[in-house]
Design an enzyme around this catalytic site. Structure first.
Site, PDB file in Angstrom:
ATOM      1  N   LYS A  70       0.788  -1.226   0.000  1.00 55.20           N
ATOM      2  CA  LYS A  70       0.000   0.000   0.000  1.00 55.20           C
ATOM      3  C   LYS A  70       0.826   1.287   0.000  1.00 55.20           C
ATOM      4  O   LYS A  70       0.362   2.337  -0.447  1.00 55.20           O
ATOM      5  CB  LYS A  70      -0.942   0.019   1.204  1.00 55.20           C
ATOM      6  CG  LYS A  70      -2.063  -1.000   1.146  1.00 55.20           C
ATOM      7  CD  LYS A  70      -3.150  -0.581   0.187  1.00 55.20           C
ATOM      8  CE  LYS A  70      -4.384  -1.453   0.297  1.00 55.20           C
ATOM      9  NZ  LYS A  70      -5.500  -0.970  -0.528  1.00 55.20           N
ATOM     10  N   ASP A 115      -8.831  -0.272   6.244  1.00 52.75           N
ATOM     11  CA  ASP A 115      -8.953  -1.536   6.971  1.00 52.75           C
ATOM     12  C   ASP A 115      -7.618  -1.901   7.615  1.00 52.75           C
ATOM     13  O   ASP A 115      -7.512  -2.935   8.271  1.00 52.75           O
ATOM     14  CB  ASP A 115      -9.372  -2.660   6.016  1.00 52.75           C
ATOM     15  CG  ASP A 115     -10.862  -2.628   5.704  1.00 52.75           C
ATOM     16  OD1 ASP A 115     -11.653  -2.467   6.648  1.00 52.75           O
ATOM     17  OD2 ASP A 115     -11.223  -2.758   4.529  1.00 52.75           O
TER      18      ASP A 115
END
Length: 380
Positions: A70, A115
Site C-alpha cells: 500500500k 482496513d
C-alpha cells in the site's frame, strides 16, 4: 469450506484510455527510504500442485519498510496532492529535502479511512514529511493493525460500522489544512484515488524487469485481489492494450464482500451491505471505487469469490515456500486454486505461466500463528 463463486465477466471489452500522465511513480519511489525491488518468486512445486506450467509470486510482504504494497499508492497520491497544493514540482533527493520544500504550505494533516494497510502507509508518509495524520478504521479492525497505525504517530479513530462508513466519515474531515488521501473514490473525488492506482504500477514495472532478467516470456494469466479495486485497475491498465488484448485477468474477493463480482453481474456499481467479517480484512469493501471500476469492468475476464478457509489454505501453501502472507495477501493464490479446480479457464493448463500478487505480510501476527502454526519470522 464454502464453494467459491465464479463469474465470467459479461461486460468484458477494451478498457477506457488511461488518464495517467507521463510522470513515473517508480522514480519517486526510488527516492523514498528503504526502497528495494520486492522478490518475484518462481514456485514450481506449487505450480505442479495447481496443474499449471509456471507460477510466479510477487511478494509484497515488505514494501518500503511496511508489511504491504500500500505504501506505493499512498506515497504517490500524497506526493501528487502536496505538489498540486504547492503549485510546482520541487527539487529533492531525500524526504527531508522534500519536507523542507513543502514547509511553505504550513501545518497539514493527511487523513483517510482504512482496513489497516492503506492507513498505515498514509501515516508513514505523513511522518516522513513532518505532517499530521488522522486515520479512521471500521469497528472490528484487529487491535494489532490499529496499534501499528498509531505507532506511526497517527491519530486513530474507530468508526461504528463498516469500511464504507469509515470512508464517509473520513471524507467529511476535508479542510484547507486536511488533505484526504483515499484509495477509493466518490462523486467529485477522483484525482487522488486515480493517483493511488498509478502508484501501484511500480509493482508491475518491477515484474516486467524481473521476468526479462529471468529469461521468462509473458504470462498467460494474472490473478489480483479486488478490495475497492485500485490494485486491480492498475493490473488491468498495465496488462491490456488499446484493443483489450493481453493475459487473462482474474479478480479475487471474499464471498461476503464481493462488490466487484456483484457489480459485474448487475452491469454497474452496486453496494454489498455489511457487516463484512472476512479475515481478508483488506478486501472487506462493500463498494468498488468509482474511478477504478470502469477499467476493471471492461478489462477483467473472470471474478472469483472465496471463503476464509480458502485464504487460510493459501497462507499455509505460501508459508511452505518461505513466503509469509497475510489473509488478504494470500487471497490471490486462493482465487487461482479455485479457478484451477473449477476447470473452466482453458488458459490455466499445464503450459500456463501465471502471476499471483501476494500483497501483504502477517499484519495480524496472532491470527497468522493460529492459521500457519508457527510465529512469523518478522513481526510487522
Amino acid at each position: 469450506m464454502t464453494s467459491p463463486e465464479i463469474l465470467w465477466n459479461p461486460g468484458r471489452g477494451a478498457p477506457p484510455p488511461s488518464t495517467s500522465d507521463d510522470l513515473r511513480p517508480l522514480e519517486v519511489h526510488r527516492r523514498l527510504p528503504g526502497y528495494e525491488v520486492t522478490p518475484l518468486v518462481d514456485a514450481p512445486t506449487l505450480a505442479a500442485d495447481l496443474g499449471i506450467g509456471r507460477l510466479w509470486v510477487k511478494d509484497e510482504a515488505w514494501r518500503l519498510g511496511l508489511p504491504a504494497f500500500k505504501m506505493l499508492g499512498a506515497s504517490w497520491a500524497s506526493y501528487r496532492s502536496l505538489v498540486r497544493l504547492l503549485g510546482h514540482e520541487p527539487e529533492w533527493s531525500t524526504t527531508d529535502e522534500l519536507a523542507a520544500a513543502l514547509a511553505p504550505l504550513g501545518p497539514l494533516t493527511l487523513a483517510t479511512a482504512t482496513d489497516g494497510n492503506h492507513g498505515r502507509a498514509v501515516a508513514r508518509m505523513a511522518a516522513l514529511l513532518g505532517l499530521g495524520a488522522r486515520i479512521l478504521v471500521p469497528e472490528g479492525t484487529a487491535t494489532a493493525r490499529i496499534d501499528a497505525i498509531a505507532a506511526e504517530g497517527a491519530d486513530v479513530s474507530v468508526v461504528d460500522g463498516t469500511y464504507d462508513d469509515a470512508v464517509r466519515a473520513a471524507a467529511a474531515l476535508a479542510a484547507d489544512d486536511v488533505l484526504i488521501v483515499s484509495d477509493t473514490s466518490w462523486p467529485g473525488y477522483t484525482d487522488v484515488p486515480g493517483w493511488v492506482i498509478d502508484g501501484y504500477t511500480t509493482i508491475l514495472d518491477e515484474v516486467d524487469q524481473q521476468r526479462v532478467a529471468a529469461g521468462a516470456g509473458p504470462v498467460d494469466a494474472v490473478v489480483v485481489q479486488m478490495g475497492v479495486g485500485a490494485l486491480a485497475a492498475a493490473v488491468v491498465g498495465h496488462c491490456r492494450d488499446a484493443e483489450g488484448r493481453g493475459p487473462l485477468v482474474a479478480v479475487v474477493e471474499p464471498l461476503t464482500a464481493a462488490c466487484g463480482l456483484r457489480s459485474a453481474e448487475a452491469g454497474g456499481l452496486v453496494d454489498v451491505p455489511g457487516p463484512h467479517r472476512s479475515i481478508m480484512a483488506g478486501l472487506n469493501c462493500g463498494r468498488a471505487s468509482e474511478v477504478a471500476w470502469p477499467t476493471i469492468a471492461a478489462g477483467t475476464d473472470v471474478f472469483v469469490a472465496v471463503d476464509d478457509a480458502a485464504a487460510e489454505r493459501a497462507m499455509v501453501d505460501l508459508a511452505g515456500l518461505g513466503l509469509e502472507a497475510g489473509e488478504s495477501g494470500a487471497a490471490g493464490l486462493a482465487g487461482l486454486r479455485a479457478l484451477c479446480e473449477d476447470g473452466s479457464v482453458d488458459v490455466l493448463g499445464p503450459d500456463a505461466s501465471v502471476l499471483v500478487l501476494s500483497t501483504e505480510g502477517p499484519t495480524d501476527p496472532e491470527a497468522w500463528v493460529r492459521i500457519v502454526g508457527r510465529p512469523p519470522t518478522a513481526t510487522p
